[in-house]
Design an enzyme around this catalytic site. Sequence first.
Site, PDB file in Angstrom:
ATOM      1  CE1 TYR A 175      -3.999  -2.199   4.928  1.00  0.00           C
ATOM      2  CE2 TYR A 175      -3.237   0.024   4.430  1.00  0.00           C
ATOM      3  CZ  TYR A 175      -3.763  -1.187   4.020  1.00  0.00           C
ATOM      4  OH  TYR A 175      -4.056  -1.385   2.684  1.00  0.00           O
ATOM      5  CB  SER A 177      -0.895   0.016   1.251  1.00  0.00           C
ATOM      6  OG  SER A 177      -1.551   1.260   1.397  1.00  0.00           O
TER       7      SER A 177
END
Length: 257
Positions: free
Chosen positions: A164, A149
């Site tokens: 995350y 990401s």
Amino acid sequence: MNSTQRTAVVTGATSDRGIGKAVATRFARDGWGVVVLDLDAGKAKAVAADLSREHGVPSLGHAVDVADEASVDAALQAVRTAVGHDDLPAVGAVANIAGITSPVPFLETTRQLWDQVMAVNATGTYLVTKAFLPDMMDNGWGRIVNMSSVSAQRGGGVFGKVPYSSAKAAILGFTKALARELEDSGVTINAVAPGAVDTNIRVGSTAESEAAITGGIPLGRTATTEEIAAVVSFLASEDASYLTGGTIDINGGSHLH
């Protein structure tokens, strides 16, 4: 590439607006056999059946908890059985798409949340890759594509926060280190790092927060799942034979480096 040649294994592939389902669909459209892996066995089998019906490719749906080694091994054995006795071709690609996020500020996180996010994203990528890699190496050809990401590159700032971003950064290091070990095995491994994508993963976001995210993207919009799937498809293709250990940014210009 046609369905008689290779099979792609895709994790996290049943959500209607998810990247995983878009990736599985793209592989089927490109003529690959497809293995749909997800927590819900019924949904995985239904998606696999839809892909076979719509694209005329062999498919298999099977339950998996990517963070559980025994569950991953059971999925591997099911795939091996299908390759050996059904019309499913040998596995030639693994797309590690399964993941979860969390928008919780750092001081409000718990050890349980940290462990869960790391387990599904980072440990899941490790376990699934380790399970399916030997067969690809034995066949002398394979493609592994991992889902990272932009949050890993810029330290959050999109939706997911510290757990995350940490998990997705671990995937980048994993991808680079394993690429070195694979050397001339015929198997390549790369990562994709999407920015904001039009999926259901941004649970809890508001119209204001979504507007703020879009406002920071030079292209003025979020990505579609199909745009992410197209890059994954390329990395799994013959044309990507000289790419390994890399990270492909798909962020609309929101992070330039």
